[in-house]
Design a protein around this motif. Sequence first.
Motif, PDB file in Angstrom:
ATOM      1  N   ARG A   1      38.882  43.439  37.793  1.00  0.00           N
ATOM      2  CA  ARG A   1      39.413  44.048  39.027  1.00  0.00           C
ATOM      3  C   ARG A   1      39.132  43.176  40.253  1.00  0.00           C
ATOM      4  NH1 ARG A   1      40.992  48.406  42.228  1.00  0.00           N
ATOM      5  NH2 ARG A   1      39.612  48.981  43.921  1.00  0.00           N
ATOM      6  N   GLU A   2      37.992  42.537  40.247  1.00  0.00           N
ATOM      7  CA  GLU A   2      37.641  41.669  41.381  1.00  0.00           C
ATOM      8  C   GLU A   2      38.734  40.643  41.656  1.00  0.00           C
ATOM      9  OE1 GLU A   2      33.837  39.533  41.473  1.00  0.00           O
ATOM     10  OE2 GLU A   2      32.958  41.446  40.828  1.00  0.00           O
ATOM     11  N   SER A   3      39.320  40.102  40.586  1.00  0.00           N
ATOM     12  CA  SER A   3      40.359  39.088  40.755  1.00  0.00           C
ATOM     13  C   SER A   3      41.764  39.679  40.726  1.00  0.00           C
ATOM     14  CB  SER A   3      40.283  38.045  39.636  1.00  0.00           C
ATOM     15  OG  SER A   3      38.951  37.768  39.309  1.00  0.00           O
ATOM     16  N   LEU A   4      41.937  40.782  40.009  1.00  0.00           N
ATOM     17  CA  LEU A   4      43.302  41.273  39.760  1.00  0.00           C
ATOM     18  C   LEU A   4      43.673  42.491  40.588  1.00  0.00           C
ATOM     19  CD1 LEU A   4      43.633  40.883  35.873  1.00  0.00           C
ATOM     20  CD2 LEU A   4      44.261  39.290  37.693  1.00  0.00           C
ATOM     21  N   ARG A   5      42.799  42.920  41.460  1.00  0.00           N
ATOM     22  CA  ARG A   5      43.113  44.064  42.303  1.00  0.00           C
ATOM     23  C   ARG A   5      44.386  43.745  43.088  1.00  0.00           C
ATOM     24  NH1 ARG A   5      38.986  46.798  46.693  1.00  0.00           N
ATOM     25  NH2 ARG A   5      40.505  48.287  47.487  1.00  0.00           N
ATOM     26  N   TRP A   6      45.349  44.619  43.101  1.00  0.00           N
ATOM     27  CA  TRP A   6      46.601  44.338  43.809  1.00  0.00           C
ATOM     28  C   TRP A   6      47.169  45.555  44.529  1.00  0.00           C
ATOM     29  CZ3 TRP A   6      51.153  46.880  42.368  1.00  0.00           C
ATOM     30  CH2 TRP A   6      51.070  47.624  41.177  1.00  0.00           C
ATOM     31  N   PHE A   7      47.163  46.710  43.854  1.00  0.00           N
ATOM     32  CA  PHE A   7      47.875  47.869  44.392  1.00  0.00           C
ATOM     33  C   PHE A   7      47.183  48.416  45.639  1.00  0.00           C
ATOM     34  CE2 PHE A   7      48.646  52.567  44.151  1.00  0.00           C
ATOM     35  CZ  PHE A   7      50.009  52.548  44.344  1.00  0.00           C
TER      36      PHE A   7
ATOM     37  N   ALA B   1      45.741  49.609  35.039  1.00  0.00           N
ATOM     38  CA  ALA B   1      46.573  48.476  35.479  1.00  0.00           C
ATOM     39  C   ALA B   1      46.731  48.476  36.998  1.00  0.00           C
ATOM     40  CB  ALA B   1      47.944  48.533  34.798  1.00  0.00           C
ATOM     41  N   TYR B   2      46.945  49.668  37.582  1.00  0.00           N
ATOM     42  CA  TYR B   2      47.092  49.756  39.041  1.00  0.00           C
ATOM     43  C   TYR B   2      45.753  49.544  39.747  1.00  0.00           C
ATOM     44  CZ  TYR B   2      52.034  51.034  39.600  1.00  0.00           C
ATOM     45  OH  TYR B   2      53.418  51.013  39.652  1.00  0.00           O
ATOM     46  N   ALA B   3      44.688  49.630  38.987  1.00  0.00           N
ATOM     47  CA  ALA B   3      43.377  49.318  39.570  1.00  0.00           C
ATOM     48  C   ALA B   3      43.033  47.845  39.342  1.00  0.00           C
ATOM     49  CB  ALA B   3      42.304  50.214  38.952  1.00  0.00           C
ATOM     50  N   GLY B   4      43.947  47.103  38.704  1.00  0.00           N
ATOM     51  CA  GLY B   4      43.688  45.686  38.426  1.00  0.00           C
ATOM     52  C   GLY B   4      42.819  45.461  37.202  1.00  0.00           C
TER      53      GLY B   4
END
Length: 507
Positions: free
Chosen positions: A247-253, A137-140
């Motif tokens: 991850r490409e779109s959801l990366r956040w941390f 999750a922290y990796a998106g």
Amino acid sequence: MESNVPTPKPQPLNPAVYLVGAGPGDPGLITVRGRDILMRADVVVYDRLVGAELLDLCRPDAEKVYVGKEASRHAMTQDEINALLVERAKAGQSVCRLKGGDPFVFGRGGEEALFCREHGIAFQIVPGVTSSIAAPAYAGIPVTQREVASSFAVVTGHTKDEEAPPPALPVADTIVFLMGVRALPKIVAQLVARGDSPDTPIALVRWGTTMQQQVVTGTLETIEAEVARAGLKPPALIVVGEVVRLRESLRWFDSRPLWGQTIIVTRAREQASGLVEGLQELGARVIQCPTIRVEALEDYSVLDGVLGELDIYDWIVFTSTNGVEQFWNRLRGRNLDTRALRNAQVAAIGPATANALEQHGLYADFVPESSISDDVAQGLLEHGVQGRRVMIVRALEGREVLQEKLSEGGAHVTVAPCYRTVPDNSNAATARELLTAGEVNWVTFTSSSTVKNFVDAIGAEVIQQARDSFRIACIGPVTARTARECALEPDAIAPAATVQSLIDVIR
Ligand code: SAH
């Protein structure tokens, strides 16, 4: 620091073994119940994957036992751990057995609970946020996603015997392998052998949810080379499946603006929380290197004298949040409250000080635009303090400029010292090492004294040798001037002389 405000005493815990999930690493991800037990237990028995910050929550008199657990090096064997838990509980102690992630997900929590049961010891389980879901999750990477993955499985990648055949792969859209870094080639071969496309996306997440988080992505075909190139080592987990593409779109941390930046904060711990949290929110790794510590006065007679005749003052000037807190502590110790200040006008230097006053129900009559002593004095004189009694609430070793300017302007000034600052070198060695290794990106200064004390604590030579590898941010022009006097040209100066402004310029 001593405070007159009583803190509620925690209720003692019943003697028992509490198997508590510590969460995946981010200290904010322990559960409320887990934290409660951690704060109350007599003994805390913890693993390697438990974040150091969590251990700061233990009772000061709690016994902390590290039982290790690296794949190859165990500080204690499982039998020894089991025996320890039972022995302490039998002696009437409450034992918090703190484990990374969730205690029942590859944590041997079940074994420890069974052992307790066999020995008639009461136990409780406090589930934790497992790394198998949280690190992705922290990796998106969501482990399930409509139309992409409708199932996930968590598997161990560790086999007791290197030669033994690996366990059969589960049928699931997303597979998470724990303890699998060394077995990566085997895992990849096994997935390909069962017919998974070599294009299947795969990611490794190391130290997920922490400031050291490292993520490597690729496909079954490329991942081994990618991992070798990144030099990624355990502890990490492996995620396989189409969800990895998200991850490409959801990366956040690890894409926040200050991610990857190491920032030294030189402010006293008692005052640093706003700056530290603000920088951490933006992803920075913050190293606290306070050079002073706020302490109680040895002698309160001056302040007590002032508190005994508060009615005679026309103006009270608060110069810092510490001053506000300590003033009210002392006030409360005399069974007085904010009403004791009803006759005076109140000035607050800096918005943080004004805010601290508001917490006590007091809205400052005057908050000068600038925190420079000359300007503050000028502003107060414009507010008509000539011929009036003015009290300045501040540290014992504060600067005299304000007092002098006001006196020159015709005010009758009394200084009321509320606390003192003493040198604190507790983290200087760490800061020096990081600076020397070129690992620091920013050093922040929030007052002239932080500049001088930092140079004294670290050594001017060490700082100058590392000077090209880090930048300097100062909270305002006064601090910047002091930095220049110490041959430390600031790279950024906060225009508004506030913590938020300082964070903004670094950003
Ligand atoms: N009970 C734990 C798992 C223990 S097994 C849980 O629920 O999370 C230990 C393995 O978990 C490690 O080898 C690694 O694969 C994984 N792991 C634990 N914490 C991790 C983290 N912060 N980031 C990535 N992997 C982690």
